[in-house]
Design an enzyme around this catalytic site. Structure first.
Site, mmCIF file in Angstrom:
data_model
loop_
_atom_site.group_PDB
_atom_site.id
_atom_site.type_symbol
_atom_site.label_atom_id
_atom_site.label_comp_id
_atom_site.label_asym_id
_atom_site.label_seq_id
_atom_site.Cartn_x
_atom_site.Cartn_y
_atom_site.Cartn_z
ATOM 1 C CG ASN A 1 -2.053 0.986 1.118
ATOM 2 O OD1 ASN A 1 -2.431 1.380 0.008
ATOM 3 N ND2 ASN A 1 -2.582 1.426 2.234
ATOM 4 C CB SER B 1 -6.661 3.567 15.119
ATOM 5 O OG SER B 1 -7.740 4.319 14.638
ATOM 6 C CB ALA B 2 -9.126 7.706 17.700
ATOM 7 C CE1 TYR C 1 -8.389 1.496 11.676
ATOM 8 C CE2 TYR C 1 -6.720 0.081 10.685
ATOM 9 C CZ TYR C 1 -7.064 1.226 11.384
ATOM 10 O OH TYR C 1 -6.087 2.083 11.812
ATOM 11 C CE LYS D 1 -4.097 -0.315 13.261
ATOM 12 N NZ LYS D 1 -2.641 -0.510 13.144
HETATM 13 C C1 WQD Z 1 -13.612 12.587 8.794
HETATM 14 C C2 WQD Z 1 -14.920 13.358 8.666
HETATM 15 C C3 WQD Z 1 -16.684 12.085 7.664
HETATM 16 C C4 WQD Z 1 -14.774 11.833 3.706
HETATM 17 C C5 WQD Z 1 -10.975 7.292 9.793
HETATM 18 C C6 WQD Z 1 -10.856 5.924 10.359
HETATM 19 C C7 WQD Z 1 -9.875 5.927 11.495
HETATM 20 C C8 WQD Z 1 -8.564 6.536 11.078
HETATM 21 C C9 WQD Z 1 -8.767 7.925 10.478
HETATM 22 C C10 WQD Z 1 -7.019 4.747 10.563
HETATM 23 C C11 WQD Z 1 -16.143 12.508 9.019
HETATM 24 C C12 WQD Z 1 -16.306 13.275 6.786
HETATM 25 C C13 WQD Z 1 -15.044 12.101 5.036
HETATM 26 C C14 WQD Z 1 -15.579 12.432 2.698
HETATM 27 C C15 WQD Z 1 -16.861 13.542 4.405
HETATM 28 N N1 WQD Z 1 -7.914 5.703 10.130
HETATM 29 N N2 WQD Z 1 -16.065 12.942 5.367
HETATM 30 N N3 WQD Z 1 -16.604 13.259 3.086
HETATM 31 O O1 WQD Z 1 -13.831 8.467 9.724
HETATM 32 O O2 WQD Z 1 -12.888 10.108 11.461
HETATM 33 O O3 WQD Z 1 -11.528 8.158 10.746
HETATM 34 O O4 WQD Z 1 -9.706 7.778 9.396
HETATM 35 O O5 WQD Z 1 -6.607 4.579 11.680
HETATM 36 O O6 WQD Z 1 -9.663 4.581 11.878
HETATM 37 O O7 WQD Z 1 -12.118 5.557 10.871
HETATM 38 O O8 WQD Z 1 -11.892 10.037 9.160
HETATM 39 O O9 WQD Z 1 -11.366 11.405 7.203
HETATM 40 O O10 WQD Z 1 -12.833 9.342 6.897
HETATM 41 O O11 WQD Z 1 -13.752 11.370 8.056
HETATM 42 O O12 WQD Z 1 -17.803 14.303 4.724
HETATM 43 O O13 WQD Z 1 -15.405 12.219 1.441
HETATM 44 O O14 WQD Z 1 -15.096 13.750 7.321
HETATM 45 O O15 WQD Z 1 -18.083 11.893 7.688
HETATM 46 O O16 WQD Z 1 -17.079 13.345 9.665
HETATM 47 P P1 WQD Z 1 -12.667 9.202 10.302
HETATM 48 P P2 WQD Z 1 -12.427 10.506 7.742
#
Ligand code: WQD
Length: 343
Positions: A38, A127-128, A153, A157
């Site tokens: 990746n 991860s959170a 996923y 973690k």
């Molecule tokens: C952030 C906000 C979406 C995309 C994820 C994983 C987590 C970690 C970080 C690995 C949310 C909104 C997103 C888009 C949008 N990864 N959004 N349109 O979901 O908080 O966390 O990534 O460790 O495990 O779950 O991050 O960036 O996907 O979303 O509106 O095209 O942006 O709804 O509110 P997320 P994200």
């Protein structure tokens, strides 16, 4: 005294490559291991340009016991930072076995190899997501908050943290630091390395970056009816270089002491989707067209960290604000419109 050598798995990935630089700048020697599942080999050329030295790298899969054994025999690392894992939440629901095999199997193989070579210190990329979908009353999230796996996923973690906890209980010479990343974004200030997701970006900032640079037409905002100031999701975005420094601090903690730790790496501040869109447009000088789309399944309304434990125990705190996160992301994206492969 010879510099201590740190082995990074998943070394040419987004967070690992930035950590590699931070470790070199902090006086560590580094050996990187990756199978490029990746990530791109081009990252190694960029690291050479940035560090002025040829990266010490071994191509290997953390699931390949013999290959990993040879790497440890050759390099004898003092500690390991284990980044190697598949990390797409949505994808993990469609191919859970591959996620368990790679993320859990790879961790176990790495730990068994470490033990065979007398290496018992690991920083683990957590991860959170192990907090599941927190309720507003749970925020800011502390490390003793309730944990739950809401997708495969996240389960890998959470299980990874459990494996390391149990290993430390069974074999006291093990020392581990589980770092719970909130939302990593941004890029090294040079613009030479950054986040380069394959296919359609799952995460917000890389998607916004691709809209700004003209690779994507518009952003879909996944819901504007959440119980948040502007109705869109709120997250704790953290600059990847702050995250990298957090790993350096965690390694020093392990190498200089006898304890283990589980710590949040976040800024303690939440920003909404529209906050980020506005900040990115200002940083790039480009419009970010968007439309409101339905909520994404599994998304929490809001999530941000209480990062005080990392500050107290590791002497670390995030320094970069959202403006800097967007400016550094834009410099990377505008210098590499097609990412590493076609740059
Ligand atoms: C952030 C906000 C979406 C995309 C994820 C994983 C987590 C970690 C970080 C690995 C949310 C909104 C997103 C888009 C949008 N990864 N959004 N349109 O979901 O908080 O966390 O990534 O460790 O495990 O779950 O991050 O960036 O996907 O979303 O509106 O095209 O942006 O709804 O509110 P997320 P994200």
């Amino acid at each position: 005294m010879r510099n201590q050598k740190i082995l990074l798995t998943g070394a040419t990935g987004y967070i690992a490559s930035h950590t590699w630089l931070a470790l070199l700048e902090s006086g560590f020697d580094v050996v990187g291991v990756d199978n490029f599942a990746n990530s791109s080999p081009e990252v190694l050329n960029r690291l050479q340009r940035l560090s002025g030295q040829a990266p010490v790298f071994e191509k290997a899969d953390v699931g390949d016991a013999a290959a990993l054994d040879a790497v440890f025999a050759a390099h004898k690392p003092a500690a390991v930072v284990h980044f190697a894992a598949f990390k797409a939440v949505g994808e993990s629901t469609t191919m859970p076995l591959a996620y368990y095999r790679n993320n859990i199997g790879g961790l176990i193989n790495t730990c068994e190899t470490m033990r065979r070579h007398g290496c018992s210190r690991m920083v683990f990329s957590s991860s959170a997501t192990v907090y599941g979908a927190p309720a507003p009353t749970d925020l800011p999230l502390r490390e003793d908050a309730a944990l739950s796996a809401v997708n495969p996923y996240g389960a890998t973690k959470l299980m990874g943290e459990t494996i390391l906890r149990d290993l430390g209980a069974a074999e006291p010479d093990w020392q581990t630091a589980c770092l719970r990343y909130f939302n990593p974004v941004g890029a090294h200030e040079s613009g030479l390395i950054g986040e380069d997701p394959r296919g359609i970006p799952n995460n917000l900032m890389p998607y916004v970056a691709q809209v700004a640079v003209g690779r994507r037409a518009e952003l879909q905002v996944f819901g504007d009816d959440y119980d948040t100031p502007d109705g869109t999701g709120v997250r704790d975005y953290i600059h990847v270089m702050d995250l990298a420094e957090g790993h350096v601090a965690a390694l020093r903690f392990l190498l200089n002491g006898r304890e283990s730790i589980t710590a949040n790496l976040g800024t303690g501040r939440g920003y909404s989707v529209l906050d980020l869109v506005r900040a990115y447009s200002a940083a790039s000088g480009r419009p970010i067209p968007y439309r409101i789309a339905p909520r994404r399944t599994g998304d929490a309304a809001a999530c941000w960290a209480d990062a005080s434990l990392a500050n107290e125990k590791l002497g670390w705190s995030a320094r970069h604000d959202l403006v800097r996160m967007c400016e550094d992301s834009w410099r990377w994206q505008s210098m590499n419109p097609q990412g590493f492969e076609k740059s």
